[in-house]
Design a protein around this motif. Structure first.
Motif, PDB file in Angstrom:
ATOM      1  N   SER A  47      -4.372   4.991  -0.110  1.00  0.00           N
ATOM      2  CA  SER A  47      -3.454   3.871   0.111  1.00  0.00           C
ATOM      3  C   SER A  47      -2.655   4.048   1.395  1.00  0.00           C
ATOM      4  O   SER A  47      -2.420   3.085   2.136  1.00  0.00           O
ATOM      5  N   LYS A  62      -5.765   8.887  -4.521  1.00  0.00           N
ATOM      6  CA  LYS A  62      -5.277   7.504  -4.483  1.00  0.00           C
ATOM      7  C   LYS A  62      -4.122   7.361  -3.496  1.00  0.00           C
ATOM      8  O   LYS A  62      -4.048   6.379  -2.747  1.00  0.00           O
ATOM      9  N   TYR A  77      -8.433  -0.383   0.276  1.00  0.00           N
ATOM     10  CA  TYR A  77      -7.926   0.797  -0.435  1.00  0.00           C
ATOM     11  C   TYR A  77      -8.957   1.313  -1.431  1.00  0.00           C
ATOM     12  O   TYR A  77      -9.197   2.528  -1.532  1.00  0.00           O
ATOM     13  N   LEU A  83       0.823  -1.210   0.000  1.00  0.00           N
ATOM     14  CA  LEU A  83       0.000   0.000   0.000  1.00  0.00           C
ATOM     15  C   LEU A  83       0.858   1.263   0.000  1.00  0.00           C
ATOM     16  O   LEU A  83       0.542   2.235  -0.699  1.00  0.00           O
ATOM     17  N   CYS A 113      -6.035  -4.275  -0.615  1.00  0.00           N
ATOM     18  CA  CYS A 113      -6.411  -3.568  -1.846  1.00  0.00           C
ATOM     19  C   CYS A 113      -7.907  -3.271  -1.876  1.00  0.00           C
ATOM     20  O   CYS A 113      -8.333  -2.214  -2.363  1.00  0.00           O
ATOM     21  N   ILE A 140       2.061   1.782  -3.426  1.00  0.00           N
ATOM     22  CA  ILE A 140       1.037   2.424  -4.260  1.00  0.00           C
ATOM     23  C   ILE A 140       1.009   3.924  -3.992  1.00  0.00           C
ATOM     24  O   ILE A 140       0.929   4.740  -4.918  1.00  0.00           O
TER      25      ILE A 140
END
Length: 274
Positions: A129, A125, A255, A101, A252, A104
């Motif tokens: 994350s 985003k 997220y 994460l 994910c 990301i």
């Protein structure tokens, strides 16, 4: 006068299918109290001696046929951590998921610094994350502390790996504090992106670089084995690797949910301003 010692072998008490080559002995007597002897009983004798000079010959149990044969699915036995090795399915995947994460967030922060019409989307985003990554980092600290209490006898020890993990989570928590202190959306996105890049580099240094050059109690550091035949055999890998993948999928999924929530907040805020 030399003491007389009699060694007694009870083969019937040690079945060949036993999940361990040695057992700890715990005796509790009402009048005399309790006695704990680690590795007091063995699958087969590894010590032989003569009652005259008390000289002992130690056999190498690594050549025991017990370690050479496949006994099916079982957890590797370690005298220090015993059944707490099951925490491997929780503690390690927490950190793997956090690294994913935060990675990301690192990539999205780079995209945020590029001039494009999707800058705010990349910022959302990165924020999403990192938020979820902090949650998994905290879970990693909690499961690690529980494991340390069982293995080392303390909830926390002055160890570079543990301290680095705590500092890393605190640094990323500062990312959220930084965002809350800036009102302008564009400035918030860019300053937060720069902070995120530095935070990820520090994360890698604290958890992947420095502990390898210092003495550490944590497995996998300073010659302390991890993911070896002593704590992760082939049967345990059948559970461990799917656990890592499963927790990453959950991370994910969290997220994605957090991202949808952040985008919804932006839409509501935009409507209020207009």
């Amino acid at each position: 006068m030399s003491p007389k010692i009699k060694l007694v072998e009870h083969k019937a008490l040690m079945p060949d299918t036993a999940p361990s080559s040695s057992w700890n002995l715990h005796l509790s007597v009402k009048n005399d109290g309790a006695l704990y002897l680690p590795n007091a009983i063995f699958k087969k004798p590894i010590v032989s001696g003569t009652p005259v000079d008390l000289s002992f010959a130690i056999q190498d149990i690594s050549n025991d046929d017990f370690f050479q044969n496949d006994h099916g699915f079982q957890f590797p036995y370690q005298p220090r951590i015993v059944e707490s090795i099951r925490n491997l399915m929780l503690h390690v995947p927490m950190w793997f998921t956090m690294f994913l994460l935060m990675g990301i967030g690192f990539v999205q922060s780079i995209k945020t610094l590029k001039i494009s019409p999707n800058t705010m989307l990349h910022d959302a985003k990165a924020l999403s994350s990192i938020k979820v990554g902090i949650v998994f980092g905290i879970l990693g600290l909690i499961t690690g502390s529980l494991w340390a209490r069982f293995t080392w006898g303390a909830w926390w020890v002055n160890d570079p790996q543990l301290n680095g993990a705590l500092v890393s989570v605190m640094i990323y928590s500062g990312y959220l504090i930084l965002r809350s202190s800036i009102t302008d959306a564009s400035s918030k996105a860019r300053l937060s992106a720069v902070y995120s890049l530095f935070a990820f580099v520090i994360l890698m240094v604290l958890l992947m670089v420095l502990p390898r050059f210092t003495e550490s109690l944590h497995p996998g550091k300073s010659g302390n084995p991890a993911f070896s035949k002593y704590d992760l055999d082939s049967s345990l890998r059948l559970v461990f690797y799917p656990a890592v993948i499963g927790w990453m999928i959950i991370g994910c999924w969290m997220y994605k949910l957090t991202l949808r929530l952040e985008l919804l907040k932006e839409k509501i805020q935009s409507k209020k301003e207009h």
